[in-house]
Enzyme design. Structure first.
Site, PDB file in Angstrom:
ATOM      1  CB  VAL A   1      -0.984   0.002   1.192  1.00 34.24           C
ATOM      2  CG1 VAL A   1      -1.786   1.292   1.246  1.00 34.24           C
ATOM      3  CG2 VAL A   1      -1.934  -1.188   1.098  1.00 34.24           C
ATOM      4  CB  CYS A   2       3.924   2.195   1.889  1.00 32.50           C
ATOM      5  SG  CYS A   2       3.248   2.010   3.554  1.00 32.50           S
ATOM      6  CB  ALA A   3       5.163   0.328  -2.929  1.00 35.45           C
TER       7      ALA A   3
ATOM      8  CB  SER B   1       0.545   5.858  -1.193  1.00 34.79           C
ATOM      9  OG  SER B   1       1.753   5.839  -0.478  1.00 34.79           O
TER      10      SER B   1
END
Length: 164
Positions: A57-59, A61
């Site tokens: 999810v971080c990647a 975003s």
């Protein structure tokens, strides 16, 4: 309160409020340059804040904000996590990320404290929560604290806010 897989992940301090004066900070770019609020004078700043670049999810975003940043005028997107600058550099190189600034709050580590996004309780303790903060004219213009860390931020809401 924020959650990860249904478990509470408590914040150490209160999340920064809309309308507040933006606190100065020190973060370190993937090029090992220190950045402060004053480095963005006369620019709108979109902070994409997240726990770790090494999660899906971080990647995602960072990729999405990289696409968005290409179309923003007078705005800079700064992606902030507790990841080491080397990890951020590795990710950006592998992904061709060129439109955002990636920055580490690992050292000296005051961004998360000042903006109220340090997780103090739960398995992610010490990392940063997933949040968006927009700063304009050294004032907090918009905030979004994502309740479920496994969820992406509301990109459309951010775009809407930036269409002033």
């Amino acid at each position: 309160m924020i959650y990860l897989n249904g478990e509470e992940q408590e914040l150490k301090h209160k999340f920064i409020a809309n309308g507040a004066k933006a606190p100065d900070f020190t973060i370190t770019t993937s090029e090992m340059k220190r950045l402060h609020l004053s480095d963005f004078k006369d620019k709108c700043i979109v902070f994409n804040i997240f726990p770790s670049i090494d999660t899906g999810v971080c990647a995602t975003s960072v990729r999405r904000f990289n696409q968005m940043a290409a179309e923003l005028k007078d705005c800079v997107v700064v992606c902030v996590s507790k990841d080491l600058p080397f990890a951020l550099s590795r990710f950006c190189g592998a992904e061709g990320i060129k439109n955002v600034i990636t920055a580490s709050d690992f050292y000296p580590g005051d961004f998360g404290e000042k903006y109220g996004v340090v997780i103090s309780k739960g398995v992610l303790s010490g990392l940063l929560a997933r949040a968006i903060v927009v700063v304009k004219d050294e004032k907090i213009y918009y905030t979004q604290l994502v309740e479920d860390i496994n969820s992406e931020p509301d990109y459309m809401e951010v775009i809407q806010v930036l269409s002033w």
